[in-house]
Design a protein around this motif. Structure first.
Motif, PDB file in Angstrom:
ATOM      1  N   LEU A  23       3.674   4.474  11.759  1.00 41.53           N
ATOM      2  CA  LEU A  23       2.690   5.535  11.572  1.00 41.53           C
ATOM      3  C   LEU A  23       3.298   6.925  11.650  1.00 41.53           C
ATOM      4  N   THR A  24       4.303   7.096  12.485  1.00 40.86           N
ATOM      5  CA  THR A  24       4.908   8.428  12.655  1.00 40.86           C
ATOM      6  C   THR A  24       6.025   8.706  11.652  1.00 40.86           C
ATOM      7  N   LYS A  25       6.838   7.697  11.347  1.00 45.76           N
ATOM      8  CA  LYS A  25       7.957   7.880  10.418  1.00 45.76           C
ATOM      9  C   LYS A  25       7.617   7.434   9.004  1.00 45.76           C
ATOM     10  N   GLY A  26       6.643   6.544   8.894  1.00 43.05           N
ATOM     11  CA  GLY A  26       6.347   5.937   7.604  1.00 43.05           C
ATOM     12  C   GLY A  26       7.037   4.581   7.516  1.00 43.05           C
ATOM     13  N   TYR A  27       6.377   3.616   6.903  1.00 41.02           N
ATOM     14  CA  TYR A  27       6.920   2.257   6.846  1.00 41.02           C
ATOM     15  C   TYR A  27       8.276   2.211   6.155  1.00 41.02           C
ATOM     16  N   SER A  52      11.135 -10.546   9.369  1.00 43.51           N
ATOM     17  CA  SER A  52      11.522  -9.339   8.652  1.00 43.51           C
ATOM     18  C   SER A  52      10.624  -8.177   9.042  1.00 43.51           C
ATOM     19  N   LYS A  53      10.946  -6.996   8.540  1.00 43.09           N
ATOM     20  CA  LYS A  53      10.109  -5.826   8.788  1.00 43.09           C
ATOM     21  C   LYS A  53       8.736  -6.018   8.135  1.00 43.09           C
ATOM     22  N   GLU A  54       8.708  -6.645   6.973  1.00 45.50           N
ATOM     23  CA  GLU A  54       7.437  -6.901   6.299  1.00 45.50           C
ATOM     24  C   GLU A  54       6.586  -7.878   7.116  1.00 45.50           C
ATOM     25  N   ASP A  55       7.231  -8.829   7.755  1.00 50.91           N
ATOM     26  CA  ASP A  55       6.526  -9.779   8.613  1.00 50.91           C
ATOM     27  C   ASP A  55       5.871  -9.043   9.779  1.00 50.91           C
ATOM     28  N   ASP A  58       2.801  -7.236   8.428  1.00 50.99           N
ATOM     29  CA  ASP A  58       1.687  -8.163   8.236  1.00 50.99           C
ATOM     30  C   ASP A  58       1.016  -8.502   9.565  1.00 50.99           C
ATOM     31  N   ALA A  59       1.801  -8.613  10.621  1.00 49.88           N
ATOM     32  CA  ALA A  59       1.243  -8.921  11.939  1.00 49.88           C
ATOM     33  C   ALA A  59       0.403  -7.758  12.468  1.00 49.88           C
ATOM     34  N   ILE A  60       0.831  -6.537  12.190  1.00 50.62           N
ATOM     35  CA  ILE A  60       0.064  -5.356  12.598  1.00 50.62           C
ATOM     36  C   ILE A  60      -1.266  -5.324  11.856  1.00 50.62           C
ATOM     37  N   VAL A  61      -1.219  -5.607  10.560  1.00 49.14           N
ATOM     38  CA  VAL A  61      -2.440  -5.653   9.755  1.00 49.14           C
ATOM     39  C   VAL A  61      -3.384  -6.725  10.293  1.00 49.14           C
ATOM     40  N   TRP A  62      -2.826  -7.867  10.678  1.00 48.94           N
ATOM     41  CA  TRP A  62      -3.630  -8.960  11.208  1.00 48.94           C
ATOM     42  C   TRP A  62      -4.356  -8.527  12.475  1.00 48.94           C
ATOM     43  N   ASN A 113       2.173   6.117   4.622  1.00 46.56           N
ATOM     44  CA  ASN A 113       1.614   4.902   5.216  1.00 46.56           C
ATOM     45  C   ASN A 113       0.609   4.222   4.279  1.00 46.56           C
ATOM     46  N   ALA A 114       0.714   4.529   2.992  1.00 49.65           N
ATOM     47  CA  ALA A 114      -0.216   3.976   2.002  1.00 49.65           C
ATOM     48  C   ALA A 114      -0.172   2.451   1.976  1.00 49.65           C
ATOM     49  N   LEU A 115       1.018   1.875   2.126  1.00 48.03           N
ATOM     50  CA  LEU A 115       1.144   0.420   2.077  1.00 48.03           C
ATOM     51  C   LEU A 115       0.393  -0.232   3.234  1.00 48.03           C
ATOM     52  N   LEU A 116       0.587   0.297   4.447  1.00 48.70           N
ATOM     53  CA  LEU A 116      -0.108  -0.245   5.620  1.00 48.70           C
ATOM     54  C   LEU A 116      -1.612  -0.093   5.451  1.00 48.70           C
ATOM     55  N   HIS A 117      -2.025   1.080   5.006  1.00 58.17           N
ATOM     56  CA  HIS A 117      -3.440   1.372   4.794  1.00 58.17           C
ATOM     57  C   HIS A 117      -4.037   0.401   3.779  1.00 58.17           C
ATOM     58  N   GLN A 118      -3.343   0.211   2.677  1.00 56.81           N
ATOM     59  CA  GLN A 118      -3.814  -0.675   1.619  1.00 56.81           C
ATOM     60  C   GLN A 118      -3.926  -2.118   2.106  1.00 56.81           C
ATOM     61  N   LYS A 119      -2.941  -2.562   2.871  1.00 58.31           N
ATOM     62  CA  LYS A 119      -2.946  -3.927   3.386  1.00 58.31           C
ATOM     63  C   LYS A 119      -4.122  -4.150   4.337  1.00 58.31           C
ATOM     64  N   ILE A 120      -4.422  -3.160   5.162  1.00 62.50           N
ATOM     65  CA  ILE A 120      -5.536  -3.282   6.097  1.00 62.50           C
ATOM     66  C   ILE A 120      -6.858  -3.413   5.334  1.00 62.50           C
ATOM     67  N   LEU A 121      -7.066  -2.541   4.342  1.00 59.41           N
ATOM     68  CA  LEU A 121      -8.281  -2.602   3.543  1.00 59.41           C
ATOM     69  C   LEU A 121      -8.390  -3.940   2.814  1.00 59.41           C
ATOM     70  N   ASN A 122      -7.262  -4.398   2.270  1.00 58.00           N
ATOM     71  CA  ASN A 122      -7.236  -5.668   1.539  1.00 58.00           C
ATOM     72  C   ASN A 122      -7.629  -6.827   2.451  1.00 58.00           C
ATOM     73  N   GLN A 123      -7.066  -6.847   3.651  1.00 55.63           N
ATOM     74  CA  GLN A 123      -7.333  -7.953   4.565  1.00 55.63           C
ATOM     75  C   GLN A 123      -8.767  -7.948   5.080  1.00 55.63           C
ATOM     76  N   ILE A 124      -9.326  -6.756   5.287  1.00 56.75           N
ATOM     77  CA  ILE A 124     -10.704  -6.673   5.762  1.00 56.75           C
ATOM     78  C   ILE A 124     -11.667  -7.179   4.687  1.00 56.75           C
ATOM     79  N   VAL A 125     -11.425  -6.791   3.430  1.00 57.29           N
ATOM     80  CA  VAL A 125     -12.263  -7.274   2.336  1.00 57.29           C
ATOM     81  C   VAL A 125     -12.132  -8.792   2.211  1.00 57.29           C
ATOM     82  N   THR A 126     -10.897  -9.284   2.252  1.00 59.97           N
ATOM     83  CA  THR A 126     -10.641 -10.718   2.111  1.00 59.97           C
ATOM     84  C   THR A 126     -11.304 -11.522   3.223  1.00 59.97           C
ATOM     85  N   ALA A 127     -11.237 -11.003   4.448  1.00 58.45           N
ATOM     86  CA  ALA A 127     -11.786 -11.725   5.600  1.00 58.45           C
ATOM     87  C   ALA A 127     -13.303 -11.613   5.689  1.00 58.45           C
ATOM     88  N   MET A 128     -13.835 -10.421   5.377  1.00 53.58           N
ATOM     89  CA  MET A 128     -15.249 -10.169   5.647  1.00 53.58           C
ATOM     90  C   MET A 128     -16.185 -10.524   4.501  1.00 53.58           C
TER      91      MET A 128
END
Length: 210
Positions: A23-27, A52-55, A58-62, A113-128
């Motif tokens: 969040l502070t440095k960017g992914y 990996s860093k991507e893993d 994904d865990a943060i998004v989860w 942080n667009a990638l993290l933001h996008q992943k969070i939105l994607n996962q919430i839509v997918t789950a909810m």
């Protein structure tokens, strides 16, 4: 003396540090070495928990998704409430900004942080979307409303509402925000084939809790 930490404790420590750095440095700019230094662990230790860093991302998004799921699961277990009230409570449970530090929200909205933001939105839509579709189906069976495509309509509604009401994506003044909310509520009413203002009054009554 070397301190040995429980698996879950160490894993959360890594995630907390990584989230702060992302969040502070960017992914993209944050490196695995940055995370190692922040947590003060060896690379082998980190790879024991994450591949990996991507893993890690994904865990943060989860974790964000899990926050929403845990709140909605409690609502689904409540007996003797109408589908309308269950739907309203679920929408309110999805409002998690009041559960997250303002600094995290502000950093999440940064371009880097667009990638993290996008992943969070994607996962919430997918789950909810399936959860909401289940509530919609309950209302159909009880003849409260009618909907031809519960899952697909909820996917559309969530994608639109989460994106358009996200200040990090669309900057709007108060008047524009209100018009967008009014339009979204009107869209939901049309999706469920209910009279105009069926949900509008309910949303206004519960707005202070959302």
């Amino acid at each position: 003396m070397r301190i040995t930490k429980e698996y879950g404790e160490r894993k959360n420590e890594i995630l907390d540090a990584a989230e702060k750095l992302f969040l502070t440095k960017g992914y993209e700019k944050c490196t695995v070495n940055d995370i190692l230094k922040e947590v003060d662990i060896a690379k082998g230790t980190l790879y024991h928990y994450f591949k990996s860093k991507e893993d890690i991302l994904d865990a943060i998004v989860w974790r964000y998704k899990d926050m929403v799921i845990r709140r909605t699961e409690k609502i689904l277990k409540i007996d003797n409430i109408s589908p309308t009230e269950r739907l309203m409570r679920t929408f309110m449970a999805m409002q998690i900004t009041n559960q997250i530090d303002n600094d995290i929200i502000n950093n999440l909205h940064k371009t880097e942080n667009a990638l993290l933001h996008q992943k969070i939105l994607n996962q919430i839509v997918t789950a909810m979307a399936p959860v909401l579709a289940g509530i919609i189906q309950e209302g159909i069976e009880k003849k409260i409303w009618n909907c031809r495509y519960p899952l697909q309509y909820m996917q559309v509604f969530l994608a639109a509402s989460l994106t358009l009401t996200d200040e990090g994506i669309f900057e709007m003044d108060a008047d524009s925000q209100m018009k967008v909310m009014t339009a979204l509520i009107s869209l939901l009413e049309k999706m469920l084939d209910v009279p105009e203002d069926y949900f509008a009054q309910l949303f206004m009554q519960n707005r202070g809790q959302m």
